[in-house]
Design a protein around this motif. Structure first.
Motif, PDB file in Angstrom:
ATOM      1  N   GLY A  65     -17.621   6.872 -29.947  1.00  6.37           N
ATOM      2  CA  GLY A  65     -16.827   6.131 -30.483  1.00  6.37           C
ATOM      3  C   GLY A  65     -16.416   5.693 -32.050  1.00  6.37           C
ATOM      4  O   GLY A  65     -16.382   4.794 -32.362  1.00  6.37           O
ATOM      5  N   ALA A  66     -17.245   7.300 -32.827  1.00  2.92           N
ATOM      6  CA  ALA A  66     -16.578   7.101 -34.226  1.00  2.92           C
ATOM      7  C   ALA A  66     -14.775   7.050 -33.931  1.00  2.92           C
ATOM      8  O   ALA A  66     -13.866   7.570 -32.790  1.00  2.92           O
ATOM      9  N   LYS A 102     -16.408   1.844 -35.555  1.00  3.68           N
ATOM     10  CA  LYS A 102     -17.883   2.613 -34.309  1.00  3.68           C
ATOM     11  C   LYS A 102     -18.102   1.841 -32.791  1.00  3.68           C
ATOM     12  O   LYS A 102     -17.384   0.698 -33.059  1.00  3.68           O
ATOM     13  N   GLU A 103     -18.352   2.596 -32.020  1.00  7.42           N
ATOM     14  CA  GLU A 103     -18.056   1.906 -30.994  1.00  7.42           C
ATOM     15  C   GLU A 103     -16.856   1.044 -30.442  1.00  7.42           C
ATOM     16  O   GLU A 103     -17.091   0.588 -29.824  1.00  7.42           O
ATOM     17  N   ASN A 134     -17.366  -4.532 -28.215  1.00 10.65           N
ATOM     18  CA  ASN A 134     -18.215  -5.342 -28.156  1.00 10.65           C
ATOM     19  C   ASN A 134     -17.190  -7.051 -28.636  1.00 10.65           C
ATOM     20  O   ASN A 134     -17.152  -8.217 -28.701  1.00 10.65           O
ATOM     21  N   GLY A 135     -15.496  -6.310 -27.874  1.00 13.98           N
ATOM     22  CA  GLY A 135     -14.261  -7.701 -28.597  1.00 13.98           C
ATOM     23  C   GLY A 135     -13.499  -7.287 -29.978  1.00 13.98           C
ATOM     24  O   GLY A 135     -13.104  -8.209 -29.447  1.00 13.98           O
ATOM     25  N   SER A 136     -14.128  -7.111 -30.662  1.00 19.35           N
ATOM     26  CA  SER A 136     -13.737  -8.057 -31.789  1.00 19.35           C
ATOM     27  C   SER A 136     -12.862  -6.099 -32.158  1.00 19.35           C
ATOM     28  O   SER A 136     -12.664  -5.434 -31.163  1.00 19.35           O
TER      29      SER A 136
END
Length: 645
Positions: free
Chosen positions: A344-345, A366-367, A384-386
């Motif tokens: 995810g990086a 990340k992620e 997380n949607g950000s």
């Protein structure tokens, strides 16, 4: 009489109709009652009701049931190549009933009124820079827009039958027919003339386009290319030499082909990635290729990455090569790449101005599940949607102004210099250059229940749940630059002037350069708002001030200007790409460069393919007495000795 209209979802409405009411009117009322977009009415036997027919002619009776088949709206945007102006955005949308609606500037295909009556049962639309081509259900083609860019297909209209697919280059179209042959039209310099290879274009399966030509994969997995302009020889260099080709990819002026064994073959302009010899032994087990403006990046089966092409546009990943492991996805801006790793990086490389440097947000990357790119920046959606952004802050690389709104982001789309994000709620958040769609305040109250967003290079189009289309771009901000953009424009002007100052053949040609620029301003201004008269006055004053100046005075003027720009070494992507500038900001001068520039009046814009091919050995400066400014004074040709770089 009452007719029941059903959706595939099961939702239904009963409508009272008159015998002489048209099917189109009934469809529109059903769409309003069911709160959906345009669609086609189908009878119980699956036949499509002609929009022009009446209830009586269709032999419908009270209590009959019809199905309203609503297809998702498809939007296509014209695609100005290398345009750095927000002007020219045009859209064409295929509505649920197969009709087409267009928006934008008429010169770019935004006005289809001349062919509107023909645009029925449209299946696919493709676009060049200033024109559109639509495939109808009958297999025929309708075109509109600028005729010079493929908007007029009359010359080949009788051949455009049974068309299955269309591809578009900068200003030409190529259509694959049902029998596997190909029909082309548009500018010859962009591949609009395929007569030289027409007998080879049989059983064509797939076509890929670059700026000035096309490459077709045949049924036997060989490749046929055709092109125009100065890059044509390079683009056609491997004609008949390629086999077992599985996939094609293209930069602006080069192609790459993945073969069945996972190896890669490249051809075209070496400056745009057409030469991969330096990494050829590494190009094994290639799974995917991504491209920037002038460079390629390939993901191998082991998750590593191989790059080639212009290093200014991301063709050299050596500084991050050790980090490029387990790469899952690649995304590219105009001059940089971003790789999402298995953990995810994100790893980036290329030109920092185009988002090649992400160190300022490294800890936030990340992620990451997806990355989107404008021409100058990147936006990464996290699990997380950000959203995390980097790159040019004026063109979408800085989302601080809307960061608190970027929650539960589902999808991000990008124009050339702005981003738009769809939230889980169906709302939209935008940022970046307002002139390129970065400010949606004017339509924000309409952006509800947004299902999808399309983008041209300068505007966004949102498809709502009810099938409606909302388009935005802040036209009022076009031409207004903030302080940062003004600074960049000033740097570009200074470096452009410095290059012309260094390449004029004598000090007096500086005046010619100025006059040429004023002529161009006059042409652009026309008669609008008295601007032309102001330009004329400026021309008069330049002639009075400098027209009779002695050579000694002109030499002194040139020396003062040279002193002023001597320490100006701002890197300009255009100059870097054309190999006119070094990575430290200094200019590259050669006999070839001088000879080419001396063929035309200084400051005059010319097409590169209009100049003869010249090598540095074809001309050497004549001897002469050098002045203190470094100019060799000759009657017909002079050369400078440069001390500015």
């Amino acid at each position: 009489m009452s007719i029941d209209v059903h959706l595939l979802s099961g939702k239904m409405v009963s409508l009272e109709v008159e015998a002489d009411e048209s099917a189109d009117s009934l469809s529109q009322r059903a769409q309003c009652a069911l709160a959906v977009g345009k669609g086609r009415l189908l009878t119980s036997s699956g036949d499509v009701l002609d929009r022009e027919t009446t209830i009586k002619r269709a032999r419908l009776q009270s209590g009959d049931a019809l199905t309203l088949h609503v297809k998702q709206v498809q939007v296509v945007a014209s695609k100005p190549a290398n345009s750095r102006s927000c002007c020219g955005a045009a859209f064409a949308a295929i509505l649920g009933d197969g009709s087409v609606r267009t928006w934008g500037l008429a010169d770019y295909g935004g006005d289809s009124s001349a062919v509107q009556c023909q645009l029925k049962d449209v299946k696919q639309i493709q676009a060049t820079e200033r024109a559109f081509a639509a495939i109808l259900g009958t297999g025929s083609v309708v075109t509109w827009g600028d005729s010079r860019f493929g908007g007029d297909s009359k010359a080949v209209q009788d051949q455009l039958k049974g068309v299955k697919q269309i591809q578009a280059s900068h200003s030409a179209f190529a259509a694959i027919l049902g029998n596997g042959s190909v029909v082309t039209w548009g500018r010859a310099c962009s591949g609009g003339d395929s007569t030289a290879v027409q007998d080879q274009l049989k059983d064509v399966q797939q076509i890929q386009a670059c700026h000035s030509g096309f490459a077709a994969i045949l049924g036997n997995r060989t490749v046929v290319t055709w092109a125009g302009g100065e890059c044509a020889p390079a683009l056609m260099a491997l004609q008949g030499q390629l086999d077992d080709v599985q996939h094609l990819q293209a930069s602006e002026y080069a192609f790459s082909a993945i073969q069945g064994d996972g190896s890669v073959v490249t051809w075209g302009d070496a400056g745009f990635g057409g030469d991969s010899k330096t990494v050829q032994d590494q190009l094994r087990d290639v799974r995917q290729i991504q491209v920037s403006f002038a460079a390629f990046a390939a993901i191998l089966a082991d998750g590593s990455v191989v790059t080639w092409g212009d290093m200014v546009f991301g063709g050299d990943s050596s500084t991050v090569q050790a980090q490029l492991e387990d790469v899952q996805q690649l995304q590219s801006s105009c001059g940089a790449f971003a790789a999402i790793l298995g953990n995810g990086a994100v790893v980036t490389w290329g030109n920092a101005r185009f988002g090649g440097d992400s160190h300022s947000v490294h800890d936030q990357l990340k992620e990451v599940r997806r990355v989107q790119a404008s021409d100058f920046s990147f936006a990464a959606i996290r699990d997380n949607g950000s959203v995390v952004t980097w790159g040019d802050p004026d063109f979408g690389g800085d989302s601080k102004g809307v960061q608190d709104q970027l929650e539960d982001v589902q999808h991000v789309q990008a124009t050339e210099r702005a981003f738009a994000a769809i939230l889980k709620t169906g709302c939209v958040v935008t940022w970046g250059a307002a002139c390129f769609g970065g400010d949606s305040n004017a339509v924000q109250d309409q952006l509800k229940d947004v299902r999808q967003i399309y983008a041209s290079h300068g505007a966004f189009a949102a498809i709502l749940g009810n099938g409606a289309v909302v388009i935005w771009r802040d036209d009022e901000s076009c031409g207004r630059l903030n302080e940062s953009s003004m600074g960049k424009l000033f740097d570009l002007m200074i470096m452009g002037f410095k290059l012309q100052l260094m390449t004029v053949s004598s000090p007096k040609d500086i005046v010619d350069v100025t006059m040429n620029h004023l002529d161009e301003l006059r042409r652009l201004a026309g008669d609008g708002e008295g601007v032309s008269s102001l330009v004329d006055e400026c021309v008069k004053q330049v002639q009075q001030a400098y027209g009779t100046m002695s050579l000694a005075d002109l030499c002194t003027m040139r020396q003062c200007l040279a002193t002023f720009v001597q320490d100006c070494k701002v890197k300009v992507s255009l100059f870097l790409h054309e190999n006119a500038q070094k990575s430290d900001g200094s200019f590259v001068m050669s006999a070839e460069t001088l000879f080419r520039r001396l063929l035309q009046l200084p400051g005059r814009r010319v097409r590169r393919d209009a100049l003869p091919t010249v090598t540095s050995a074809a001309w050497t400066p004549h001897g002469g007495q050098k002045t203190s400014l470094g100019a060799v004074l000759e009657d017909w040709m002079r050369v400078l000795t440069f001390n500015l770089v």
